[in-house]
Each structure stands twice: as C-alpha cells, then as structure tokens.
Design a protein around this motif. Structure first.
Motif, PDB file in Angstrom:
ATOM      1  N   SER A 181      -3.678   1.372   8.823  1.00  0.00           N
ATOM      2  CA  SER A 181      -2.490   1.522   7.981  1.00  0.00           C
ATOM      3  C   SER A 181      -1.347   2.239   8.689  1.00  0.00           C
ATOM      4  O   SER A 181      -0.202   1.823   8.595  1.00  0.00           O
ATOM      5  N   ILE A 182      -1.671   3.342   9.364  1.00  0.00           N
ATOM      6  CA  ILE A 182      -0.552   4.097   9.941  1.00  0.00           C
ATOM      7  C   ILE A 182      -0.595   4.196  11.456  1.00  0.00           C
ATOM      8  O   ILE A 182       0.363   4.677  12.057  1.00  0.00           O
ATOM      9  N   LEU A 206       2.453   2.525  13.154  1.00  0.00           N
ATOM     10  CA  LEU A 206       3.667   3.291  12.894  1.00  0.00           C
ATOM     11  C   LEU A 206       3.699   4.554  13.758  1.00  0.00           C
ATOM     12  O   LEU A 206       4.697   4.876  14.403  1.00  0.00           O
ATOM     13  N   LEU A 263      13.498   0.952  -4.097  1.00  0.00           N
ATOM     14  CA  LEU A 263      12.676   0.594  -2.943  1.00  0.00           C
ATOM     15  C   LEU A 263      12.782  -0.898  -2.647  1.00  0.00           C
ATOM     16  O   LEU A 263      12.882  -1.319  -1.500  1.00  0.00           O
ATOM     17  N   ASN A 286      14.415  -2.297   0.895  1.00  0.00           N
ATOM     18  CA  ASN A 286      13.551  -2.984   1.853  1.00  0.00           C
ATOM     19  C   ASN A 286      13.792  -4.479   1.949  1.00  0.00           C
ATOM     20  O   ASN A 286      13.220  -5.143   2.797  1.00  0.00           O
ATOM     21  N   ALA A 302      15.027   3.570  11.578  1.00  0.00           N
ATOM     22  CA  ALA A 302      15.104   2.670  10.427  1.00  0.00           C
ATOM     23  C   ALA A 302      14.052   3.012   9.375  1.00  0.00           C
ATOM     24  O   ALA A 302      14.274   2.867   8.179  1.00  0.00           O
ATOM     25  N   VAL A 303      12.909   3.474   9.825  1.00  0.00           N
ATOM     26  CA  VAL A 303      11.790   3.649   8.917  1.00  0.00           C
ATOM     27  C   VAL A 303      11.773   5.049   8.288  1.00  0.00           C
ATOM     28  O   VAL A 303      11.172   5.275   7.241  1.00  0.00           O
ATOM     29  N   SER A 327      12.585   5.713   4.285  1.00  0.00           N
ATOM     30  CA  SER A 327      11.550   5.265   3.355  1.00  0.00           C
ATOM     31  C   SER A 327      10.392   6.243   3.317  1.00  0.00           C
ATOM     32  O   SER A 327       9.890   6.597   2.253  1.00  0.00           O
ATOM     33  N   TYR A 378       9.134   8.598   0.216  1.00  0.00           N
ATOM     34  CA  TYR A 378       7.750   8.519  -0.242  1.00  0.00           C
ATOM     35  C   TYR A 378       7.083   9.891  -0.223  1.00  0.00           C
ATOM     36  O   TYR A 378       6.408  10.278  -1.179  1.00  0.00           O
ATOM     37  N   GLN A 436       6.114  11.296  -3.856  1.00  0.00           N
ATOM     38  CA  GLN A 436       4.887  10.533  -3.739  1.00  0.00           C
ATOM     39  C   GLN A 436       4.258  10.123  -5.074  1.00  0.00           C
ATOM     40  O   GLN A 436       3.967   8.960  -5.301  1.00  0.00           O
ATOM     41  N   GLU A 437       4.084  11.095  -5.968  1.00  0.00           N
ATOM     42  CA  GLU A 437       3.423  10.776  -7.230  1.00  0.00           C
ATOM     43  C   GLU A 437       4.205   9.731  -8.020  1.00  0.00           C
ATOM     44  O   GLU A 437       3.657   8.767  -8.533  1.00  0.00           O
ATOM     45  N   THR A 443       4.029   6.231  -6.397  1.00  0.00           N
ATOM     46  CA  THR A 443       2.737   5.596  -6.619  1.00  0.00           C
ATOM     47  C   THR A 443       2.607   5.107  -8.056  1.00  0.00           C
ATOM     48  O   THR A 443       2.234   3.956  -8.298  1.00  0.00           O
ATOM     49  N   MET A 461       4.724   2.076  -8.762  1.00  0.00           N
ATOM     50  CA  MET A 461       4.208   0.825  -8.218  1.00  0.00           C
ATOM     51  C   MET A 461       3.061   0.298  -9.057  1.00  0.00           C
ATOM     52  O   MET A 461       2.942  -0.901  -9.281  1.00  0.00           O
ATOM     53  N   ILE A 462       2.213   1.213  -9.535  1.00  0.00           N
ATOM     54  CA  ILE A 462       1.121   0.769 -10.409  1.00  0.00           C
ATOM     55  C   ILE A 462       1.701   0.181 -11.687  1.00  0.00           C
ATOM     56  O   ILE A 462       1.343  -0.925 -12.099  1.00  0.00           O
TER      57      ILE A 462
END
Lengths: 277, 290
Positions: A24-25, A28, A205, A209, A251-252, A255, A259, A263-264, A267, A270-271
C-alpha cells in the motif's frame, strides 16, 4: 499445543498484514525517499537510501513546471465545486426529504439511476456541450462537472440526514412565522452539520483527485489541475528521475496531509458514501 | 403546513438543471447519436445499427477492449473483494495495531489515481525501478524487465497495480464486521461454533449486503478505469491492455469519430446496469436482515 498453534497463526497474520501494508505505501515511500537522491544514485541502486539530503530535484521540478499554479487551480476548482454541490444538492435533498409533491419518488429514482452510469461514458457528449457553451478550457467548466459527479452520493447522504431530524423542530419554527428558506438555513442546516461535512469531504477529495474530465475538458496550462499536470511529468522530466520524484512528492503531499489531519472524518465519509451508493 | 409549489420548485430547480446538463442531456445524446455516422467536419448521417454491428463483428480492437474490461471486472469483483474481506476479517479480530493497518491501507485511496499511476510507472520501470531493484538485490544479478511494456507481463502488471486499492474494500467490510451484534456471536460461541463456522455461517451471511456493495464498487470501478491504464501502458503493447473507457477516449478525442464513440458509451452503460443488477440478485441485496 493450542497456544503454539495460535502463536503461529498470529505470526502468519502479522506477516500478511505487514506485506499488504508495504504494497500500500511502499511505492509512495520509495518515491519520497528517491526524491532526495540524485538521478545517478537511483539508476545505480534503486533500492538504496539516499547518501545525503539532495534538494536539486525539487529546484529543477519547480523550474520546469509551475506546480504552485496547479496547486492553486486544483484548490479553487475543488473548493468551488464542493460549495456548489453542497448548496444545490442540500436544497434538493431537503425538498425530497420533507415536501410532499407529485413526482417526488420519480425524481429521487431519476437522480439515483445516475449511479449506474460509468461516468467515462459521458465524456464525449459533455465535451461537445462544453464546447458549444464556451465552457471548454475554463475553471467553471470543471467546477460544474465535478459538482454534478458527486450529486447522487451527496443527495442520498443529505436526504438520509434530513429525514433523521425530528419534524417538530421545523413545525415550531413555522408557527413562529419563519419562512421555508429561513427554516432550512437557520434550523435544518446547523442540525445536519455532520452530514453536510461528510458530503463535503467526499466531494472535495473527488474533485481534487479527478483526472479524466480534466484531461478532456481543458487544454491550457492556465487552468491545468494538479492530477492532469502529472500527465506531463513523465515527458517533461525524462531522464531526470530526481525532478520527477520531487514533482510527484509535491503533488501528493496535500492529499496525505488532509488525510492525516482529518483521518476519522475521511474514513467515515468514504464508508458512508459507498454504502449509500 | 402547506408549502407553495413555487417554493418547492425553487429548492429543486438548481439541482435539476445541473443534473440535466451533466447526466440527462449527455445520455440522450449518446443514445440518439449511437445510430449515426457522426464525425468531425459536419458528417452526420443516420446509419441505423451499423455502429453496433461493426463493433461486434469487424472491430478487433473493440473485441479486445470488451474482453479485457470483462476480465478485469470479474477479477476485481472476486479476487480483490475476497482479499479485502479477508484483511477486514483479520483486522476485526483486533490484532495488534489494527487501527494503524487500517490507516495505512486507506492511503492509496485518498491520493489521486493519476499520481499513483505515475508512481507505479516508476516502480515497474526497467532501469532504476523499485521492483527490478529488489529482484536485483535478492538474486545478485541485474534484472531489467520492462514490466508495463513487455508483451508477456503488461496485462498482469496492469492487473496487479489495482492490488493497491484494496483498502477501500477493507474499511467497508470492516465496518460490516463491526456491525455484527455481539450477542449473536456470544450465543453461537456458547453453542460451540468454531471460528471458521462463525465466519462462514454467521458473519459473512449477516454482512451480505455490505459485501454486495463492495462487489458493486469493485466491479464498476473497473468499468470506468482510465488513469491507471492511460498513464502506464496507454493500452499497449499493441492493444493488449486496452479497455472500453480508453478506447472510447481514443475514438472520441483523437479520431473524432463521435457516433462510434456514442455506441461505445451505450455499451458501457449497459454493462454497468447489467453488472449492478446481477450483483443485486446474487447477494439478494434488497432483502435486508440486519
């Protein structure tokens, strides 16, 4: 016996989860790390840590590509589309949640049916319409498209929130002589704050993006957004990996920052957004 | 209280206008013009079903695009969702650091996929790429495979890049697992159910609709996939990694063959509708039972 077995299980699970985290990371992390290496170092050993902190990549990247301009464009477009989406959709969602009128259900169904449409199918006609309306290659053009792309998700999110607010509050306001618009603005919106925030984060977001409509609906560097700028990095920075990695890192960064800070909220947005869709 | 018609209209009109401009009118345009030979330079003739017939009989590129799109949708809807669900299940057991893992898995989903595409181009680069760097380290001999552009690895590499997006499935499935009531689990444990039985007989059936949502998300995201192909292989080598959105983009924006592009849009929309409908049926999503 049992504890031995479960210990093995825990180890296997951990290795698997860590491996997935690396996938995942890892890429990056590698790009950020390599942005401080010289191109020569990267070519010699892609995997090694940088010998020293080298900022040449960043200097070259900022020289070649007006990254701060792209930041500005992305920010203006994402914020405006979020605001537009919030105002327009929350009003409609309120009407659909509260007012009884002919065609309410059909309208809701029509809005929700757009969730079934893969948006890339609409590229060409939107491009043609935007050409005709002189919206092509303008910030406003992208703002309108982005606000609409998030329309179905926001609508369901907001509608559910409005429906969860007890009707008595509004009725009391009406008895006090407040009009519909005032009630909506001063009573309902503050109560639905967290729902509206959820929708706004999602919408921001999404706009920040977005790539494909930016690619089709703009052409000049004047209005270019950050994700689209990435499209040109590979050709602009050929053979200068340090500069390319520096560009990607810059650029990244926003974002990731958003996040980490929210964060909370991100997340749960998105859910919520996915479950409604 | 009675609210006057014009006030209701005032609330709804902006949204209806925006919706019409971006969804309704474009939809009507693609449906109508899919029956026309419409090209740049004022060519606009009715040709009936010719675009469709041509696409499904003669156009090899279209066949490749449809096949690739469907393979990717199928892989995504099965393997990807299973993997995400498995990770979510492990995290739901509250293993050490599960919150940290959840945070890390989500990061690729909050950054732009165009950024990710450019990153992955570099990761899989022949010279100075991360993957080849690791392989060189392990084997001790210089390894220079051009993952995205060699014909024997392009397709699988593009497929693999999507592994990085598992995080979204993880958090949704995790929210599902967390919503299973403790009492049900306790009751089952008292009855002597094993972990495996608990998972397959109780938890998974209970979060069926959540999983269905994950499958729909995964499948439809692959129907619209663009950046991770356009910015990596560009559909090549040859047409090996072309998909419907990419072909649609090339047909409309580069060849200016608008009528044909409309036909492809209609096909894409139909795929979307069929996908969602099938998944709804398979997961019996309209029968709520939590």
């Amino acid at each position: 016996m049992l504890s031995k077995k479960s210990k093995l299980w825990v180890t296997v699970t951990m290795i698997f989860l860590i491996l997935m985290a690396l996938i995942s990371i890892g890429p990056l992390f590698w790009v950020v790390m390599s942005s401080f290496k010289t191109t020569k170092e990267t070519m010699r050993d892609a995997f090694a840590l940088p010998n020293s902190w080298n900022f040449d990549g960043y200097r070259v990247a900022l020289d070649i590509s007006p990254i701060f301009k792209f930041y500005g464009n992305s920010l203006v477009i994402a914020l405006s589309s979020t605001l537009l989406n919030l105002v327009v959709v929350s009003m409609a969602a309120y009407a659909l949640a509260r007012f009884r009128f002919k065609g309410n259900e059909q309208l809701t169904l029509l809005f929700s049916s757009s969730l079934l449409i893969p948006v890339s199918a609409l590229l060409m006609p939107i491009y043609r319409i935007w050409m005709t309306l002189k919206l092509f290659d303008t910030r406003l053009g992208l703002i309108l498209v982005y606000a609409a792309l998030g329309l179905p998700e926001s609508l369901f999110l907001f509608k559910a929130y409005f429906q969860s607010i007890p009707k008595e509050l509004e009725e009391a306001a009406y008895l006090d002589g407040a009009g519909v618009f005032r009630t909506f603005l001063t009573i309902i919106c503050p109560l639905a704050k967290s729902g509206l925030a959820t929708g706004a984060i999602l919408q921001f977001l999404k706009s920040w993006n977005e790539f494909i409509f930016a690619l089709v609906l703009t052409k000049s560097t004047e209005v270019r957004t950050l994700p689209l700028a990435l499209n040109y990095f590979t050709s602009q920075f050929t053979f200068n990996y340090a500069a390319m990695f520096a560009g990607i890192t810059m650029a990244v960064l926003p974002s990731i920052l958003i996040y980490v800070l929210l964060q909370e909220q991100v997340t749960s947005s998105m859910i919520a957004g996915s479950l409604k869709g | 209280m009675k609210i006057s018609k014009w006030k209701i209209a005032a609330f709804l009109t902006p949204c209806i206008l925006l919706f019409s401009l971006v969804f309704v009118i474009p939809m009507l345009i693609i449906i109508v013009t899919s029956f026309f030979d419409w090209k740049a330079g004022g060519i606009f003739n009715f040709v009936g079903l010719n675009n469709y017939i041509n696409a499904f009989t003669a156009d090899k590129r279209m066949h490749q695009a449809i096949i690739n799109t469907l393979i990717w949708v199928a892989l995504q809807a099965t393997i990807h969702v299973s993997l995400g669900t498995l990770i979510a299940y492990l995290l739901s057991m509250k293993v050490k650091g599960w919150k940290v893992f959840r945070t890390i898995y989500m990061i690729p989903n909050v950054i732009s996929s165009s950024v990710l595409a450019v990153i992955l181009v570099n990761v899989f680069r022949a010279k100075g790429g991360l993957v080849n760097g690791i392989i060189t380290k392990i084997t001790g001999t210089t390894f220079t495979k051009n993952w995205f552009f060699d014909s024997d690895s392009a397709f699988i590499t593009v497929t693999l890049t999507w592994l990085i997006y598992t995080g979204l499935i993880v958090i949704i499935a995790l929210a599902g697992f967390m919503s299973v009531p403790e009492e049900i689990i306790d009751a089952a444990r008292i009855d002597g159910a094993s972990d495996a039985k608990l998972l397959f007989r109780i938890k998974l059936p209970l979060i069926r609709t959540v999983l269905g949502t994950c499958v729909i998300l995964a499948a439809t995201s692959k129907l619209t996939e663009f950046e991770l192909i356009y910015l990596t292989t560009g559909g090549g080598p040859g047409d090996m990694t072309i998909n419907l959105p990419l072909y649609l983009y090339k047909t409309s924006m580069i060849d200016n063959n608008y009528g044909y592009a409309s036909m492809m849009s209609v096909v894409l929309v139909l795929f979307g509708v069929i996908c969602v409908f099938l998944i709804h049926r398979i997961f019996r999503m309209n029968e709520a039972d939590i």
